[in-house]
Design a protein around this motif. Structure first.
Motif, short mmCIF file in Angstrom:
data_model
loop_
_atom_site.label_atom_id
_atom_site.label_comp_id
_atom_site.label_asym_id
_atom_site.label_seq_id
_atom_site.Cartn_x
_atom_site.Cartn_y
_atom_site.Cartn_z
N ALA A 191 2.76 18.88 3.31
CA ALA A 191 2.59 19.64 2.07
C ALA A 191 2.49 21.14 2.31
O ALA A 191 2.39 21.90 1.36
CB ALA A 191 1.35 19.14 1.35
N ARG B 83 -4.65 16.05 -10.93
CA ARG B 83 -5.11 16.50 -9.61
C ARG B 83 -6.11 17.64 -9.69
O ARG B 83 -7.01 17.74 -8.86
CB ARG B 83 -3.90 16.91 -8.77
CG ARG B 83 -3.84 16.14 -7.47
CD ARG B 83 -2.88 16.79 -6.52
NE ARG B 83 -1.50 16.58 -6.95
CZ ARG B 83 -0.49 17.36 -6.56
NH1 ARG B 83 -0.71 18.38 -5.74
NH2 ARG B 83 0.73 17.12 -6.98
N GLU B 84 -5.98 18.50 -10.70
CA GLU B 84 -6.93 19.60 -10.86
C GLU B 84 -8.34 19.04 -11.13
O GLU B 84 -9.32 19.52 -10.59
CB GLU B 84 -6.51 20.52 -12.02
CG GLU B 84 -5.29 21.37 -11.73
CD GLU B 84 -4.02 20.54 -11.58
OE1 GLU B 84 -3.87 19.55 -12.33
OE2 GLU B 84 -3.20 20.84 -10.69
N ALA B 87 -9.80 17.63 -7.95
CA ALA B 87 -10.32 18.69 -7.09
C ALA B 87 -11.67 19.18 -7.60
O ALA B 87 -12.61 19.40 -6.81
CB ALA B 87 -9.33 19.85 -7.00
N ALA B 182 -9.88 22.27 -2.45
CA ALA B 182 -8.69 22.21 -3.32
C ALA B 182 -7.45 21.82 -2.53
O ALA B 182 -6.66 20.96 -2.96
CB ALA B 182 -8.49 23.57 -4.00
N ALA B 183 -7.28 22.42 -1.35
CA ALA B 183 -6.10 22.12 -0.53
C ALA B 183 -6.14 20.67 -0.04
O ALA B 183 -5.10 20.00 0.04
CB ALA B 183 -6.03 23.08 0.66
N ASP B 186 -5.08 18.55 -2.99
CA ASP B 186 -3.66 18.81 -3.25
C ASP B 186 -2.77 18.08 -2.26
O ASP B 186 -1.86 17.35 -2.63
CB ASP B 186 -3.38 20.30 -3.14
CG ASP B 186 -3.34 20.97 -4.50
OD1 ASP B 186 -3.51 20.24 -5.50
OD2 ASP B 186 -3.13 22.18 -4.56
N ARG B 187 -3.02 18.32 -0.99
CA ARG B 187 -2.10 17.82 0.03
C ARG B 187 -2.23 16.33 0.27
O ARG B 187 -1.25 15.61 0.38
CB ARG B 187 -2.34 18.57 1.34
CG ARG B 187 -2.05 20.05 1.21
CD ARG B 187 -2.17 20.77 2.52
NE ARG B 187 -1.89 22.19 2.31
CZ ARG B 187 -1.56 23.04 3.27
NH1 ARG B 187 -1.47 22.62 4.51
NH2 ARG B 187 -1.32 24.31 2.99
N ALA B 190 -1.24 14.47 -3.07
CA ALA B 190 0.15 14.68 -3.46
C ALA B 190 1.09 13.78 -2.66
O ALA B 190 2.08 13.26 -3.17
CB ALA B 190 0.54 16.14 -3.25
#
Lengths: 192, 192
Positions: A191, B83-84, B87, B182-183, B186-187, B190
């Motif tokens: 990612a 996803r937000e 997080a 957050a990362a 996300d990663r 995702a």
């Protein structure tokens, strides 16, 4: 006050690592280190200014002993630059760190002791941050896939994987751990 | 031997958590717990069969106190499934766990003590694995994005993030920690 005998000093610091892992930070006394290193009582007190000095040197020595040897570094330098290779390198890293079991446990003891000793906290903070920055710099220069955030996220995930393996080894199976390392690299690096 | 006074027992177990965090596992004695809970010397020994019993109950109590309250659970149930939001929930989780600083440090002390006490290791292993499985099951039922592997990877990364924050708080800045949460979501999510 401080004598110059590097070999004996190293033996005392290595002894301190074993005492930390076995008896915890509160068990770390000059006397216990003398006994562990099989030297006459009173020796450690000639080599270290105080207990903080001994704790700090024990931490530095763990990092020193965790460095990869020449053969490993060379192998890394000549390895492929794809994600499969990266996952393999991370599995090796976890195996290498975990195999120095007492060293890693000693570092955890030092972290907990750092919550009680501001001076130790300062020294360890600098050491850990420098190590993290060096990992990021090494990685970015290596040509391996993944950005600085990926390196930091892997640092987080793999450290707790090692904590799990060394303190409660049956929470995750060896296969589950291998799969998690592979998935961590796959997802975090893909990612980026 | 064991007296039935739940309130006093809870006060003693809470006292044991504070002693563990402050003095380490080796500092945890019945006498220290009596002093911490401000009860007459000899009280703890009437409530716990032995030191292992006290250590085990302290661990269980930390998990109990780390459970989210009703309002939080309701908020999670009615939150968006993107996803937000995920997080944001993870940032809240890290903040909630970190805010029970002595509880988390006590758990780390218990993990290190478990390397020396097989019985404690068995009990903690079951507790941690049950907690991890419950997190996976809760997540899969929640409708939030991400698979079982994502939950486990977040468990790894966020635990070490909390270790870092509680033991060496200046290694990462608060902003860096927020960005890493957050990362991580996300990663890891995702790619699932």
């Amino acid at each position: 006050m401080v004598r110059r005998n590097d070999q004996r000093r190293a033996a005392l610091v290595d002894g301190a690592i074993e005492v930390l892992a076995r008896d915890g930070a509160r068990g770390l006394t000059f006397r216990a280190v003398d006994a562990e290193a099989a030297v006459p009582a009173g020796t450690a007190s000639n080599y270290f200014a105080n207990r903080d000095d001994l704790l700090t040197q024990a931490g530095a020595r763990v990092y020193e002993r965790l460095q990869p040897d020449e053969a490993t570094v060379t192998r890394h330098r000549t390895a492929e630059r794809d994600r499969e290779t990266y996952a393999e390198l991370m599995r090796e890293l976890v195996a290498r760190v975990s195999s120095f079991r007492t060293g890693y446990l000693a570092l955890l003891e030092l972290r907990l002791e750092a919550t009680r000793r501001p001076e130790l906290r300062t020294v360890l903070t600098e050491r850990v941050r420098a190590d993290l920055d060096a990992n990021v710099a090494y990685h970015l220069a290596s040509g391996l896939p993944g950005d600085a955030t990926a390196v930091k996220l892997l640092y987080l995930a793999l450290n707790w994987l090692i904590v799990e393996q060394l303190t409660l080894p049956d929470v995750l199976t060896p296969q589950e751990r291998d799969e998690l390392v592979a998935a961590a690299v796959d997802r975090i690096v893909a990612a980026s």
